[in-house]
Design an enzyme around this catalytic site. Structure first.
Site, PDB file in Angstrom:
ATOM      1  N   ASP A   1      46.699  29.088  51.097  1.00 21.89           N
ATOM      2  CA  ASP A   1      45.266  29.352  50.943  1.00 21.89           C
ATOM      3  C   ASP A   1      45.032  30.385  49.841  1.00 21.89           C
ATOM      4  O   ASP A   1      45.776  31.366  49.736  1.00 21.89           O
ATOM      5  CB  ASP A   1      44.733  29.885  52.290  1.00 21.89           C
ATOM      6  CG  ASP A   1      43.241  30.127  52.255  1.00 21.89           C
ATOM      7  OD1 ASP A   1      42.499  29.138  52.215  1.00 21.89           O
ATOM      8  OD2 ASP A   1      42.833  31.303  52.260  1.00 21.89           O
TER       9      ASP A   1
ATOM     10  N   GLU B   1      46.476  25.902  47.144  1.00 24.72           N
ATOM     11  CA  GLU B   1      45.022  25.769  47.026  1.00 24.72           C
ATOM     12  C   GLU B   1      44.605  26.646  45.850  1.00 24.72           C
ATOM     13  O   GLU B   1      44.415  27.857  45.991  1.00 24.72           O
ATOM     14  CB  GLU B   1      44.307  26.238  48.301  1.00 24.72           C
ATOM     15  CG  GLU B   1      42.834  25.857  48.248  1.00 24.72           C
ATOM     16  CD  GLU B   1      41.850  26.943  48.671  1.00 24.72           C
ATOM     17  OE1 GLU B   1      40.661  26.635  48.801  1.00 24.72           O
ATOM     18  OE2 GLU B   1      42.260  28.106  48.874  1.00 24.72           O
TER      19      GLU B   1
ATOM     20  N   HIS C   1      37.034  20.620  54.458  1.00 27.33           N
ATOM     21  CA  HIS C   1      36.275  21.441  55.396  1.00 27.33           C
ATOM     22  C   HIS C   1      35.348  22.437  54.709  1.00 27.33           C
ATOM     23  O   HIS C   1      34.615  23.155  55.366  1.00 27.33           O
ATOM     24  CB  HIS C   1      37.271  22.192  56.292  1.00 27.33           C
ATOM     25  CG  HIS C   1      38.139  23.125  55.485  1.00 27.33           C
ATOM     26  ND1 HIS C   1      39.098  22.664  54.605  1.00 27.33           N
ATOM     27  CD2 HIS C   1      38.166  24.471  55.393  1.00 27.33           C
ATOM     28  CE1 HIS C   1      39.684  23.695  54.028  1.00 27.33           C
ATOM     29  NE2 HIS C   1      39.136  24.805  54.481  1.00 27.33           N
TER      30      HIS C   1
ATOM     31  N   ASN D   1      46.718  35.675  51.141  1.00 32.95           N
ATOM     32  CA  ASN D   1      45.921  36.584  50.314  1.00 32.95           C
ATOM     33  C   ASN D   1      45.278  37.708  51.122  1.00 32.95           C
ATOM     34  O   ASN D   1      45.162  38.828  50.646  1.00 32.95           O
ATOM     35  CB  ASN D   1      44.835  35.787  49.589  1.00 32.95           C
ATOM     36  CG  ASN D   1      43.989  36.658  48.694  1.00 32.95           C
ATOM     37  OD1 ASN D   1      44.477  37.185  47.696  1.00 32.95           O
ATOM     38  ND2 ASN D   1      42.739  36.855  49.065  1.00 32.95           N
ATOM     39  N   HIS D   2      44.862  37.356  52.359  1.00 32.73           N
ATOM     40  CA  HIS D   2      44.108  38.342  53.138  1.00 32.73           C
ATOM     41  C   HIS D   2      44.386  38.166  54.623  1.00 32.73           C
ATOM     42  O   HIS D   2      44.896  37.131  55.050  1.00 32.73           O
ATOM     43  CB  HIS D   2      42.610  38.179  52.876  1.00 32.73           C
ATOM     44  CG  HIS D   2      42.174  36.730  52.955  1.00 32.73           C
ATOM     45  ND1 HIS D   2      42.092  35.939  51.841  1.00 32.73           N
ATOM     46  CD2 HIS D   2      41.822  35.940  53.989  1.00 32.73           C
ATOM     47  CE1 HIS D   2      41.695  34.717  52.187  1.00 32.73           C
ATOM     48  NE2 HIS D   2      41.531  34.692  53.496  1.00 32.73           N
TER      49      HIS D   2
ATOM     50  N   ARG E   1      50.108  25.014  53.476  1.00 30.09           N
ATOM     51  CA  ARG E   1      49.076  25.069  52.437  1.00 30.09           C
ATOM     52  C   ARG E   1      48.829  26.535  52.115  1.00 30.09           C
ATOM     53  O   ARG E   1      48.502  27.338  52.992  1.00 30.09           O
ATOM     54  CB  ARG E   1      47.787  24.419  52.944  1.00 30.09           C
ATOM     55  CG  ARG E   1      46.573  24.649  52.051  1.00 30.09           C
ATOM     56  CD  ARG E   1      45.337  24.120  52.738  1.00 30.09           C
ATOM     57  NE  ARG E   1      44.099  24.333  52.011  1.00 30.09           N
ATOM     58  CZ  ARG E   1      43.337  25.421  52.087  1.00 30.09           C
ATOM     59  NH1 ARG E   1      43.705  26.440  52.838  1.00 30.09           N
ATOM     60  NH2 ARG E   1      42.202  25.491  51.426  1.00 30.09           N
TER      61      ARG E   1
ATOM     62  N   GLU F   1      46.065  41.812  41.523  1.00 26.48           N
ATOM     63  CA  GLU F   1      44.914  42.283  40.760  1.00 26.48           C
ATOM     64  C   GLU F   1      45.433  43.028  39.525  1.00 26.48           C
ATOM     65  O   GLU F   1      46.521  43.610  39.568  1.00 26.48           O
ATOM     66  CB  GLU F   1      44.070  43.282  41.579  1.00 26.48           C
ATOM     67  CG  GLU F   1      43.454  42.708  42.839  1.00 26.48           C
ATOM     68  CD  GLU F   1      44.456  42.494  43.973  1.00 26.48           C
ATOM     69  OE1 GLU F   1      45.369  43.345  44.116  1.00 26.48           O
ATOM     70  OE2 GLU F   1      44.355  41.488  44.703  1.00 26.48           O
TER      71      GLU F   1
ATOM     72  N   LEU G   1      46.385  36.578  44.576  1.00 24.03           N
ATOM     73  CA  LEU G   1      47.293  37.499  45.267  1.00 24.03           C
ATOM     74  C   LEU G   1      47.382  38.873  44.596  1.00 24.03           C
ATOM     75  O   LEU G   1      47.520  39.888  45.268  1.00 24.03           O
ATOM     76  CB  LEU G   1      48.702  36.894  45.357  1.00 24.03           C
ATOM     77  CG  LEU G   1      48.827  35.553  46.097  1.00 24.03           C
ATOM     78  CD1 LEU G   1      50.298  35.156  46.223  1.00 24.03           C
ATOM     79  CD2 LEU G   1      48.179  35.607  47.486  1.00 24.03           C
TER      80      LEU G   1
HETATM   81  C1  NOJ Z   1      39.801  28.636  51.277  1.00 21.76           C
HETATM   82  C2  NOJ Z   1      39.495  27.929  52.561  1.00 21.76           C
HETATM   83  O1  NOJ Z   1      39.532  26.549  52.350  1.00 21.76           O
HETATM   84  C3  NOJ Z   1      38.152  28.412  53.042  1.00 21.76           C
HETATM   85  O2  NOJ Z   1      37.730  27.659  54.142  1.00 21.76           O
HETATM   86  C4  NOJ Z   1      38.244  29.888  53.337  1.00 21.76           C
HETATM   87  O3  NOJ Z   1      36.969  30.348  53.718  1.00 21.76           O
HETATM   88  C5  NOJ Z   1      38.741  30.663  52.135  1.00 21.76           C
HETATM   89  N1  NOJ Z   1      39.896  30.070  51.524  1.00 21.76           N
HETATM   90  C6  NOJ Z   1      39.137  32.061  52.518  1.00 21.76           C
HETATM   91  O4  NOJ Z   1      40.328  32.027  53.261  1.00 21.76           O
END
Ligand code: NOJ
Length: 659
Positions: free
Chosen positions: A232, A274, A339, A133-134, A230, A239, A237
């Site tokens: 993230d 995620e 985490h 995404n970034h 994974r 807009e 993705l």
């Molecule tokens: C999800 C991650 O689990 C988190 O730790 C992170 O700060 C954000 N995505 C941004 O990447």
């Protein structure tokens, strides 16, 4: 022997590579089943906090390699590694500055290869992060974009605007840190879009060049030998104006393209989404089985905590009732903690208030829309609650994901910044720095836990390895048991509906195996009556102790459960159909004898005794018909009536194959 794509260098594996079900490859130590993630036990860890091999105070890849035997001993079959790439580390590596290398803090690509190979030798797969995404604002793509003229291909890698008024309906995720999803960039003379921190500009997925760049990244990691990625922050993705900029159709179209790319090039690889969304939106990330293989079940997570606090099964049942079935080949990833903060985005406002009240009394425990605490402190260090929650985690449909340290009940430190309090060093023993590092304690990446209740001198791997009653040993037994029953990873789920709402009960079934799970969500003893009439005749076996329970009859099955107790019981397959088949094909035999007395009490009694088991097996009135009859013995016989209408009533002792 089958060749695994894992052995092939990047770009050389082909779809027609041979595959043979779940055979284990001798060269890799891994079963070659492409659905491996369904039976997996995943262990999430932060390399920087796991084990420091070179004494610089930061955990590293060679340190992890040195601890693989511990992970293997735990019973884990896959490790999920938090971000490894070079990064300014302002978001613990989720701010990537180079997608195709590892951060020097944790080692080198060669070190990662050691981890992958050594893990594989132990039958353990590696999953790591794909942050699409970034990037970090330090990534060369962003540095070149901000300097490039508007409209140029370089500039077009990110999302720009002259005004911060676009996409106003998109929520702010890190609401404790960011006032807006737009940040002004003086060099570019424009605003750039970011769903997370302002140092994490979002890539522009409208630009096909970004897709191509991501495919290269994917091939790089799969080529190195990682088994899963994974994804993230995958809902964000794309807009679009007048939307909340989440779960857009374009995002799903891109994921199908990504999956097709992977299917064409790789084998037995896995994508894990995620997507912190409500069940229906989250389930969309499976597509028709043509997007992600796995997907975190975010909404069930807070509801497990809610259920044990409310002492009521409703939150769990309700959210699973809202969860659509997964397409074949797909699987939920279940977790209690990770985490990040215990996110409360996917609950109602009332539920959120309740969760804050009961689980985050101190303001320091709260962050963004969630609670930054580990498992043990969340449940007041109550061992029975930890066991119950793990019992649910390991028996509800999906693959369990354990967070490092939770297997020993590690504490947290809510006074550290951001989410660092749940990312502290693994506690190996009671030595300096909890055995994590030889460095000066002041140099550690994060301080070790010294809270008196969770002090590393008491809560550590070594102490718990030496005590077979420890949480660590209990967790090992739980994992070992789960691995013996594929019904947990692959089976259907069927909820029972007993009157007592403090008890959660369900059946998991797969290929003829049925497991009954019963959990007491309350702190007090509970009883429950379960309708198991479908399983009449079967005698449940409690799986932890292999204790045989009384057989199920046509009456409700009655159980009492201690405070927070849970049972896993195997039910023999109800042989109802078998009984029906037997009845239809059974013919009552004719036995010739001089008299009824000779047959029931005299020399020829054995003829009747030998014929009785088959006869009894087919009698609907005989409760023992569903069990294996080892022998029958006529112990008494009384003649009733005379002549042709005479009958004999017999007392027959039966013995079963078991009990
Ligand atoms: C999800 C991650 O689990 C988190 O730790 C992170 O700060 C954000 N995505 C941004 O990447």
């Amino acid at each position: 022997m089958a060749i695994s794509a894992l052995d092939a260098p990047a770009g050389t594996a082909t779809k027609d590579t041979a595959r043979t079900g779940s055979k284990t490859s001798r060269s890799t130590g891994l079963a070659e089943d492409p659905l491996w993630y369904k039976d997996a036990i995943i262990y999430e860890l932060r390399t920087r906090s796991f084990y420091d091999s070179n004494g610089d105070g930061i955990g590293d890849l060679l340190g992890l390699a040195a601890k693989l035997d511990y992970i293997k001993d735990l019973g884990v079959t896959a490790i999920w590694l938090l971000p490894l790439c070079p990064s300014p580390s302002k978001d613990d590596g989720y701010d990537i500055a180079d997608y195709m290398d590892v951060h020097p803090d944790v080692g080198t690509i060669a070190d990662l290869k050691v981890v992958i190979d050594e893990a594989r030798r132990r039958g353990i797969r590696i999953i790591t992060e794909l942050v699409m995404n970034h990037t970090s604002d330090q990534h060369p793509w962003f540095q070149r974009a901000r300097r490039a003229p508007p409209g140029s291909p370089e500039r077009d890698f990110y999302v720009w605007s002259d005004t911060p008024d676009r996409y106003r309906e998109a929520r702010i995720i890190f609401k404790d840190f960011e006032p807006s999803n737009w940040t002004w960039d003086r060099t570019a003379n424009a605003y750039f879009w970011h769903r997370f921190f302002a140092h994490q500009p979002d890539l522009n997925f409208e630009n096909p060049a970004v897709h191509a760049a991501m495919f290269e990244v994917v091939d790089f990691w799969f080529g190195l030998g990682v088994d899963g990625l994974r994804l993230d922050a995958v809902p964000y993705l794309f807009e679009a104006e007048d939307t909340n900029c989440e779960n857009l159709p374009q995002t799903h179209a891109f994921l199908r393209k990504l999956r097709a790319h992977i299917d064409a090039k790789w084998q037995s690889k896995m994508l894990l989404a995620e997507a912190n969304q409500w069940p229906e939106d989250a389930a969309a990330y499976f597509g028709q089985g043509d997007e992600c293989h796995m997907n975190f079940h975010f909404p069930i997570m807070p509801r497990m905590f809610m259920s044990i606090q409310m002492e009521d099964r409703f939150p769990i049942i309700d959210i699973l009732a809202q969860t659509p079935p997964v397409p074949p080949g797909c699987q939920w990833a279940m977790f209690l903690r990770n985490h990040d903060e215990l996110t409360l985005e996917m609950v109602t406002d009332e539920e959120r208030d309740y969760m804050y009240r009961v689980y985050a009394a101190e303001p320091a425990m709260r962050l963004n829309v969630g609670i930054r605490r580990r498992l043990a402190p969340l449940v007041g260090n109550d061992r029975r609650k930890m066991e119950l929650l793990n019992g649910l985690l390991f028996s509800l449909p999906g693959t369990p994901v354990l967070y490092y340290g939770d297997e020993i009940g590690m504490g947290d430190n809510v006074y550290l910044g951001d989410r660092n309090g749940v990312r502290t060093p693994m506690q190996w023993n009671s030595d300096r720095n909890a055995g994590f590092s030889r460095a000066n304690p002041q140099r550690l990446i994060l301080p070790v836990i010294i809270d008196p209740e969770y002090h590393f001198e008491a809560i550590n791997v070594e102490a718990q390895q030496n005590n077979t009653h420890s949480l660590l040993w209990w967790t090992k037994r739980l994992i070992a048991l789960r691995k013996q029953h594929r019904a947990f990873g692959r089976g259907s789920i069927d909820f029972l509906n007993p009157d007592n709402s403090r008890v959660l009960a369900f059946l998991r079934e797969f290929e003829g195996e049925t497991i009954l799970v019963v959990a007491n969500l309350s702190r007090f003893v509970q009883y429950v009556e379960l309708d198991l009439s479908k399983y009449q005749g079967s005698a449940p076996t409690e799986l932890f102790g292999r204790t045989r329970m009384p057989p199920i009859t046509e009456r409700p099955y009655f159980l009492t459960l201690g405070s927070y107790a849970f049972y896993w019981m195997a039910l023999e397959r109800p042989p109802e159909n078998e009984a029906q088949i037997r009845l239809e094909s059974y013919e009552i035999p004719t036995i010739e004898a001089a008299s009824l007395e000779v047959l029931t009490a005299g020399d020829e009694r054995h003829l009747l005794e030998e014929a009785l088991p088959a006869f009894l097996h087919t009698r609907p009135w005989f409760l023992g018909r569903l069990r294996m009859l080892a022998s029958t013995r006529i112990t008494d016989a009384v003649r009733l009536g005379q002549g042709d209408s005479a009958l004999v009533a017999m007392l027959v002792a039966t013995e079963y194959g078991s009990g």
